[in-house]
Design a protein around this motif. Structure first.
Motif, PDB file in Angstrom:
ATOM      1  N   ILE A  93      -8.838 -23.182   3.121  1.00  0.00           N
ATOM      2  CA  ILE A  93      -8.732 -22.008   2.242  1.00  0.00           C
ATOM      3  C   ILE A  93      -7.266 -21.687   1.965  1.00  0.00           C
ATOM      4  O   ILE A  93      -6.912 -21.253   0.863  1.00  0.00           O
ATOM      5  CB  ILE A  93      -9.437 -20.800   2.897  1.00  0.00           C
ATOM      6  CG1 ILE A  93     -10.932 -21.081   3.055  1.00  0.00           C
ATOM      7  CG2 ILE A  93      -9.213 -19.528   2.100  1.00  0.00           C
ATOM      8  CD1 ILE A  93     -11.662 -20.032   3.878  1.00  0.00           C
ATOM      9  N   ALA A  94      -6.402 -21.910   2.973  1.00  0.00           N
ATOM     10  CA  ALA A  94      -4.986 -21.547   2.835  1.00  0.00           C
ATOM     11  C   ALA A  94      -4.300 -22.334   1.718  1.00  0.00           C
ATOM     12  O   ALA A  94      -3.689 -21.731   0.821  1.00  0.00           O
ATOM     13  CB  ALA A  94      -4.265 -21.736   4.166  1.00  0.00           C
ATOM     14  N   PRO A  95      -4.382 -23.687   1.714  1.00  0.00           N
ATOM     15  CA  PRO A  95      -3.754 -24.403   0.590  1.00  0.00           C
ATOM     16  C   PRO A  95      -4.415 -24.100  -0.747  1.00  0.00           C
ATOM     17  O   PRO A  95      -3.738 -24.086  -1.783  1.00  0.00           O
ATOM     18  CB  PRO A  95      -3.893 -25.880   0.971  1.00  0.00           C
ATOM     19  CG  PRO A  95      -4.909 -25.941   2.056  1.00  0.00           C
ATOM     20  CD  PRO A  95      -4.848 -24.626   2.752  1.00  0.00           C
ATOM     21  N   ALA A  96      -5.745 -23.827  -0.734  1.00  0.00           N
ATOM     22  CA  ALA A  96      -6.411 -23.470  -1.993  1.00  0.00           C
ATOM     23  C   ALA A  96      -5.848 -22.157  -2.541  1.00  0.00           C
ATOM     24  O   ALA A  96      -5.578 -22.037  -3.747  1.00  0.00           O
ATOM     25  CB  ALA A  96      -7.915 -23.344  -1.753  1.00  0.00           C
ATOM     26  N   ALA A  97      -5.645 -21.190  -1.650  1.00  0.00           N
ATOM     27  CA  ALA A  97      -5.073 -19.911  -2.081  1.00  0.00           C
ATOM     28  C   ALA A  97      -3.639 -20.086  -2.579  1.00  0.00           C
ATOM     29  O   ALA A  97      -3.229 -19.468  -3.574  1.00  0.00           O
ATOM     30  CB  ALA A  97      -5.106 -18.917  -0.923  1.00  0.00           C
ATOM     31  N   LEU A  98      -2.889 -20.952  -1.885  1.00  0.00           N
ATOM     32  CA  LEU A  98      -1.503 -21.202  -2.308  1.00  0.00           C
ATOM     33  C   LEU A  98      -1.464 -21.773  -3.716  1.00  0.00           C
ATOM     34  O   LEU A  98      -0.703 -21.290  -4.578  1.00  0.00           O
ATOM     35  CB  LEU A  98      -0.827 -22.164  -1.320  1.00  0.00           C
ATOM     36  CG  LEU A  98       0.556 -22.681  -1.747  1.00  0.00           C
ATOM     37  CD1 LEU A  98       1.571 -21.541  -1.733  1.00  0.00           C
ATOM     38  CD2 LEU A  98       1.019 -23.813  -0.833  1.00  0.00           C
ATOM     39  N   TRP A  99      -2.300 -22.778  -3.972  1.00  0.00           N
ATOM     40  CA  TRP A  99      -2.272 -23.412  -5.292  1.00  0.00           C
ATOM     41  C   TRP A  99      -2.837 -22.495  -6.372  1.00  0.00           C
ATOM     42  O   TRP A  99      -2.415 -22.562  -7.536  1.00  0.00           O
ATOM     43  CB  TRP A  99      -3.022 -24.753  -5.252  1.00  0.00           C
ATOM     44  CG  TRP A  99      -2.148 -25.832  -4.705  1.00  0.00           C
ATOM     45  CD1 TRP A  99      -2.223 -26.421  -3.490  1.00  0.00           C
ATOM     46  CD2 TRP A  99      -1.024 -26.417  -5.370  1.00  0.00           C
ATOM     47  NE1 TRP A  99      -1.225 -27.345  -3.335  1.00  0.00           N
ATOM     48  CE2 TRP A  99      -0.474 -27.365  -4.482  1.00  0.00           C
ATOM     49  CE3 TRP A  99      -0.429 -26.243  -6.606  1.00  0.00           C
ATOM     50  CZ2 TRP A  99       0.642 -28.138  -4.805  1.00  0.00           C
ATOM     51  CZ3 TRP A  99       0.689 -26.990  -6.932  1.00  0.00           C
ATOM     52  CH2 TRP A  99       1.205 -27.931  -6.047  1.00  0.00           C
TER      53      TRP A  99
END
Length: 776
Positions: free
Chosen positions: A391-397
């Protein structure tokens, strides 16, 4: 000829308005964008008071705040990597030729060595050497003060840099640059000055590489802006300033590799601000085929293309020189340093790299959980898309794509420029740490965020301005900003205090990275150095549990168990360590010491020989090999081994002492005396050598010289019972019985259990009693 041309600077002209023009009493043709910038900046009026807007006061406030944040670290120790990069780095000492700095890495190893870290930062090491020379040794305070001042200088420079990035590069008719974003630039610089993620760079002395790299990075950018200053006519630039900017970029790279990325930022700034590239317009032309698809103005701008060519050539030259200097290619990192880069699946590597990016972004957003080291299992690998952490990299992108879309497609040209430059300042300096071009030796490194955080502060300032514009509660926004500044300042002070000692630093990481084996290892090592072996064993065992292949923890744990006479477990641990890492010379040597204690002499000799095979210049191993030979009565081999130790390390006092004692015990007094005199010439203040040579001279009946050495040794170490006892024996032989009695009594007072001294003292007393009877 212009004044610049008269100074030897070639002016090159291009077509199509390289420098925007202004108007008012001094400036011509102020574009609508200037009005928009003034409106954006005015939105921050409630946050940044007008009293700090004059340039001098703005920089004074930023500089003062930056110093206050990290002043707590000025009297700290050398901690963590400081020991290797500074205290144990021979490049700092006067006896090392200055030329060696250009052939060694940051840690003092030769770049041509296969074990070199390949961190080439000679200018940073040169400043360490100057610190060492001016302060008269390794006094941490002088090193820390320089770091704090450098951070203050970088923060002050950023006021000018942000005024250009946020307000544009516009000059009056008299050549004075206009600051169209005084509030925004001050706020962004303040946010940078108080960001807690900078603590590692400022409070850790080795962070000076990042500070110096950032300093010259910013100077290079400002120099490039100077090159674009309006000269004779529209579109001109100063080639000299472009070349100076490239040179400053090279200097930045010689301080920290990240410095070369300034060329990328310069190019982006030139294309967007000076070349006025409009990506939205190009996209619209592509999508609407009916429109003309003629070449954009950037491609028809000769001056811009010439500058891009200079930047490209300069960057290529730096990279080529850097590659040649590295010699044997890139450094070899291990899986524990960067586990994601060793994953077999490209998908796993990509997911984890992006997760690391999101963690870096979180450190910028919420710098409360900080750690000196994020490796060794601190961040477990994501091995499948089912892991909730994706979820963290998805939120970042999601956030990045939103910002990029706004940066490219917004109808507001000023907004496009600000967002693009902010993202550029955030992303470009981070690229060397991204694993995209080469493997790096860390998972997350707070020091790598020093320059990128400037881009983040720029974007945050823009966001706060937009938020202030959208709400009528201006004072609430002002309170929010002041709260951020206060909390970050407080966090900087707290974190700076944690960096003052290794004990505080290592323990602070236990709550942040409890799965990090290196954290437990460092806490254990610190406890062992303080003599708390029981607690050290507990932390070393936890480090080995968390990382069963952690050979350094096994080696240190084996050493402590050896000292506690738990030899069987010590041998098991050390044997496992050399099995995991066969070229671990220190573990081979320690295994030999344990085997020697277990009377397994042949195995011990083999272990010592293996250690020397993997590390040819290993004086301590030669010393221990000599002790083994002495136990086996192989006296010639023992003397040869100790002689090798002293050749490799002339100040090896134990090896010299053992040679003197062995020659003394075997009756070779003349040779023992010669060795003792040779040793004292090399180590004139070593009291143990004085003591050993004094014993030899006493046996050779050179009483006067022996007495002088004994007294000198006692002066250096007055509480050594054996020194007084052996001096008493000398006086006893010499016939100075009263002096002998005095020193026997001092020796027995210091060590009442010394049986030999008691026996000799008894003989002396009987002799004195007999003499008294004869006198009567």
């Amino acid at each position: 000829m212009t004044a610049e041309a008269a100074n030897g600077c070639e002016e090159r002209a291009g077509r199509g308005g390289n420098v925007s023009h202004q108007h008012n009493a001094e400036a011509r043709g102020w574009q609508p964008e200037g009005f928009r910038m003034a409106e954006w900046d005015a939105d921050l009026d409630y946050i940044v008071p007008s009293s700090v807007l004059p340039p001098f006061w703005a920089k004074l406030v930023v500089g003062f705040v930056s110093l206050v944040c990290f002043a707590r670290s000025y009297d700290g120790d050398f901690v963590f990597d400081d020991s290797e990069a500074i205290v144990n780095n021979k490049d700092l000492r006067a006896e090392t030729p200055l030329g060696d700095l250009w052939h060694h890495d940051f840690w003092g190893s030769r770049l041509s060595s296969n074990t070199s870290h390949k961190s080439y930062r000679p200018l940073t090491v040169l400043t360490f050497r100057m610190n060492y020379y001016l302060s008269g040794g390794f006094h941490p305070a002088s090193f820390h003060v320089v770091n704090i001042l450098l951070h203050g200088g970088v923060s002050v420079l950023l006021v000018d840099v942000f005024s250009v990035l946020l307000g544009g590069l516009q000059y009056t008719s008299k050549g004075r640059r206009l600051n169209l974003a005084p509030r925004s630039s001050v706020l962004a610089a303040l946010l940078f000055a108080v960001h807690p993620v900078h603590t590692e760079c400022v409070a850790g002395v080795v962070g000076r590489a990042d500070l110096l790299g950032a300093l010259f990075f910013l100077l290079s950018f400002l120099g490039y802006c100077k090159a674009l200053r309006e000269a004779n006519k529209e579109g001109t630039h100063s080639t000299c300033w472009v070349l100076l900017s490239i040179l400053l970029g090279a200097v930045a790279m010689l301080c920290k590799e990240q410095g070369i990325t300034v060329l990328g930022l310069n190019a982006v700034f030139d294309i967007l601000v000076i070349g006025k590239l409009n990506v939205l317009e190009i996209v619209q032309k592509v999508l609407h085929k009916g429109r003309s698809l003629e070449n954009p103005g950037v491609l028809r701008n000769g001056g811009l293309l010439f500058r891009m060519a200079l930047l490209a050539l300069g960057g290529a030259g730096m990279l080529f020189a850097r590659w040649r200097i590295m010699g044997t290619g890139p450094p070899a990192f291990t899986e524990v340093d960067n586990p994601a880069s060793f994953a077999d699946s490209m998908l796993v590597r990509a997911i984890n790299y992006n997760y690391y990016y999101s963690l870096n972004a979180w450190l910028l957003l919420c710098p409360w959980w900080l750690c000196f080291d994020w490796s060794m299992g601190c961040i477990p690998l994501i091995k499948s898309v089912g892991d909730w952490r994706v979820i963290a990299p998805a939120a970042l992108w999601f956030c990045l794509i939103g910002l990029i879309c706004q940066a490219l497609c917004s109808e507001d040209s000023h907004k496009r420029r600000i967002l693009t430059l902010g993202l550029g300042f955030l992303i470009i300096p981070f690229l060397p740490a991204s694993n995209l071009f080469f493997r790096v030796g860390f998972v997350v490194a707070e020091r790598a965020l020093y320059l990128p955080s400037a881009g983040y502060c720029m974007l945050l300032t823009c966001g706060l301005g937009a938020l202030s514009r959208l709400t009528k509660r201006k004072k609430l926004i002002a309170a929010l900003v002041l709260g951020i500044l206060f909390i970050n300042t407080l966090r900087c002070v707290i974190r700076s205090d944690e960096w003052r000692t290794e004990d505080q630093l290592f323990r602070s990481a236990l709550s942040v990275c409890p799965l990090n084996a290196k954290v437990h290892y460092n806490v254990g090592k610190n406890l062992a150095d303080k003599g708390n072996q029981t607690a050290a064993i507990r932390y070393y065992r936890e480090a080995v549990r968390l990382n069963p292949k952690y050979v350094h923890a096994m080696n240190n744990l084996g050493n402590i168990l050896k000292e506690r006479n738990e030899l069987q477990e010590a041998e098991q641990l050390l044997s496992l360590a050399v099995q995991i890492q066969p070229d671990f010379a220190a573990a081979w040597m320690n295994l030999g010491i344990v085997q020697n204690s277990l009377k397994r002499f042949q195995a011990a000799e083999q272990s010592y020989r293996t250690a020397i095979k993997h590390r040819r210049k290993y004086p301590d191993c030669y010393y221990n090999l000599g002790r083994l030979y002495a136990d086996l009565n192989r006296h010639v081999d023992a003397l040869n081994a100790w002689r090798n130790a002293t050749v490799l390390k002339p100040e090896h006092s134990l090896a010299w002492n053992n040679m003197i004692i062995l020659l003394d015990n075997t009756g070779n007094l003349a040779q023992a005396e010669a060795v003792g005199r040779e040793a004292l010439e090399l180590i004139p203040d070593d009291h143990s050598l004085m003591f050993s040579l004094a014993n030899v001279l006493g046996k050779s009946q050179k009483y006067k010289e022996s007495e002088a050495l004994f007294l000198k040794a006692i002066k250096a170490h007055p509480n050594a019972a054996s020194y007084h006892g052996n001096l008493a024996v000398l006086y006893h032989r010499w016939g100075h019985l009263d002096l002998a009695k005095k020193h026997y009594e001092i020796s027995l007072h210091l060590d009442p259990t010394a049986s030999g001294t008691k026996e000799n003292y008894g003989l002396l007393r009987r002799k004195l009693e007999q003499m008294q009877k004869k006198d009567v």
